[in-house]
Write an enzyme that holds these catalytic residues in place. Structure first.
Site, short mmCIF file in Angstrom:
data_model
loop_
_atom_site.label_atom_id
_atom_site.label_comp_id
_atom_site.label_asym_id
_atom_site.label_seq_id
_atom_site.Cartn_x
_atom_site.Cartn_y
_atom_site.Cartn_z
N LYS A 32 0.85 -1.20 0.00
CA LYS A 32 0.00 0.00 0.00
C LYS A 32 0.89 1.24 0.00
O LYS A 32 2.10 1.13 0.24
CB LYS A 32 -0.92 -0.03 1.21
CG LYS A 32 -0.19 0.08 2.54
CD LYS A 32 -1.10 -0.23 3.72
CE LYS A 32 -0.34 -0.08 5.02
NZ LYS A 32 -1.00 -0.74 6.15
N TYR A 271 14.52 32.02 2.31
CA TYR A 271 13.42 32.90 2.73
C TYR A 271 13.59 33.35 4.17
O TYR A 271 14.01 32.55 5.02
CB TYR A 271 12.08 32.15 2.66
CG TYR A 271 11.61 31.81 1.26
CD1 TYR A 271 11.33 32.81 0.33
CD2 TYR A 271 11.40 30.49 0.89
CE1 TYR A 271 10.87 32.49 -0.95
CE2 TYR A 271 10.94 30.16 -0.37
CZ TYR A 271 10.68 31.16 -1.29
OH TYR A 271 10.23 30.84 -2.53
C1 LIG Z 1 -0.23 -1.75 6.74
C2 LIG Z 1 -0.85 -2.99 7.19
C3 LIG Z 1 -0.06 -4.12 7.46
C4 LIG Z 1 1.46 -4.10 7.44
O1 LIG Z 1 1.94 -3.46 8.59
P1 LIG Z 1 3.53 -3.38 8.88
O2 LIG Z 1 3.62 -2.87 10.26
O3 LIG Z 1 4.09 -2.41 7.90
O4 LIG Z 1 4.06 -4.74 8.68
C5 LIG Z 1 -0.73 -5.29 7.80
N1 LIG Z 1 -2.08 -5.34 7.86
C6 LIG Z 1 -2.85 -4.28 7.61
C7 LIG Z 1 -4.34 -4.40 7.68
C8 LIG Z 1 -2.27 -3.07 7.27
O5 LIG Z 1 -3.05 -2.01 7.02
#
Ligand SMILES: *Cc1c(COP(=O)(O)O)cnc(C)c1O
Length: 379
Positions: A32, A271
């Site tokens: 993701k 700036y």
């Molecule tokens: C992002 C996510 C993960 C992975 O989490 P990590 O801590 O990066 O391993 C697993 N399950 C769900 C539902 C997530 O949203």
């Protein structure tokens, strides 16, 4: 400016994860947020090359990006948002998705009926995170609907998410979730139904809570070479000699010097008036700014590597540029390499060092890296 993705680091990290979770647990690579900033297009083929054949995303749009690369050669699972109008397409393509309420289940059912093709679903249950997922009562109703329409569903998974296994402060809550999850599993069996996979572990849980692994783990941050927290690293080290960190950072973020200048004592840089030269200094401008994910809170605090020397960001981080004090970095010229994250000679800038300055966790820093930065896969 470019981001390098190290193939050998990915390979190394998956080997370690496999060793931790064991041969009988399938690994889903969580990609993701553009593969935590690594770039879905570059990263997914690399993970695929390391033998990964299961990918998890948040949204259906991300699923389509992965699908374009892997086609039917890997399973794709949407853990979060899929618009009602996209469910039919998901069923058609065989893309798996979470079902977390009755409304969604009904839509999936009617689409599966219309297509005469079963929907690949993961039933998400509420175990204590209190975000999304079926309550016990709704779960029973969902199972009734599924039982009455068996041929329209493939129950690919029973799943839940843990509320912070990276911190011992959440231990009791997480333990209770893992226990409660098993009661949903029993309920499923009682109804003569079975899920191909049951899963609730993220990286931290996969390391710290063996009982949460079941037969699939959803690994995000760890595959990219980071521990979920310092605590998780220490838990991993438990019983091991030495403090070797076996994970390898996959990402390197580099740029180059755009121009250099001498600024006289008593002059302000960039700036406003946040940085005053208190001696004659040599500055280098680097084409990196907050629009690329280099946070404005690194103003007057960030560090980069030039000529193997750790140099300071001076003045405000601009939208597209930062100014660096290179007075003590030797003969710096336009075109010289600038390391923002990564190594140069024997110096390194870690993502964690950003986190310490900006209060952003590494998840946030990585996922904010701009999509406009080219990603290049290296050895
Ligand atoms: C992002 C996510 C993960 C992975 O989490 P990590 O801590 O990066 O391993 C697993 N399950 C769900 C539902 C997530 O949203």
């Amino acid at each position: 400016m470019e981001i390098h993705i190290s193939r050998s680091a990915v390979e190394n990290n998956f080997n370690l994860i496999r060793k931790i979770v064991g041969e009988n647990v399938r690994i889903s690579s969580v990609v993701k947020a553009n593969a935590y900033g690594h770039g879905i297009e570059s990263y997914v083929p690399v993970a695929r090359g390391s033998g990964i054949d299961h990918f998890s995303v948040f949204s259906y749009n991300e699923a389509l990006q992965v699908y374009k690369i892997v086609k039917k050669s890997a399973d794709i699972m949407v853990m979060g948002w899929i618009d009602s109008s996209q469910i039919s397409d998901a069923v058609k393509k065989g893309i798996e998705f979470y079902i977390f309420n009755i409304e969604r289940l009904e839509i999936a059912l009617s689409d599966a009926k219309a297509l005469k093709k079963p929907a690949n679903i993961h039933l998400e249950v509420e175990t204590g995170m209190n975000r999304t997922g079926f309550s016990k009562k709704d779960f029973k109703q969902a199972l009734k609907i599924i039982s009455d329409n068996k041929k329209h569903f493939k129950i690919k998974g029973l799943c839940s998410h843990l509320a912070g296994p990276e911190s011992i402060a959440n231990h009791v809550r997480v333990k209770n979730q893992i226990k409660f999850f098993n009661t949903f599993k029993s309920e499923l069996e009682k109804q003569n139904l079975a899920a191909e996979y049951s899963h609730l572990a993220c990286s931290a849980a996969a390391v710290c809570y063996p009982g949460s692994r079941h037969n699939l783990v959803r690994i995000g941050i760890m595959q990219y070479g980071f521990w979920s927290s310092r605590e998780v690293f220490l838990r991993y080290l438990n019983n091991k000699t030495g403090y070797n960190n076996p994970l390898q950072r996959v990402i390197t973020w580099k740029s180059e010097v755009m121009s250099t200048k001498t600024v006289k004592t008593g002059k302000f840089i960039s700036y406003g008036t946040t940085y005053l030269a208190t001696e004659d200094i040599k500055t280098a401008v680097v084409p990196v700014g907050y629009s690329f994910g280099y946070s404005r809170s690194l103003s007057n605090r960030g560090r980069v590597l030039i000529n193997g020397v750790r140099c300071s960001v001076i003045g405000l981080v601009n939208m597209n540029m930062i100014t660096i004090d290179v007075t003590r970095a030797g003969d710096v010229k336009p075109g010289d390499e600038v390391i923002i994250i990564g190594e140069q000679n024997d110096m390194a800038i870690s993502v964690d060092s950003f986190s310490e300055i900006t209060q952003q966790i590494n998840y946030e820093i990585l996922s904010r890296l701009s999509r406009d930065i080219p990603r290049i896969v290296v050895k």
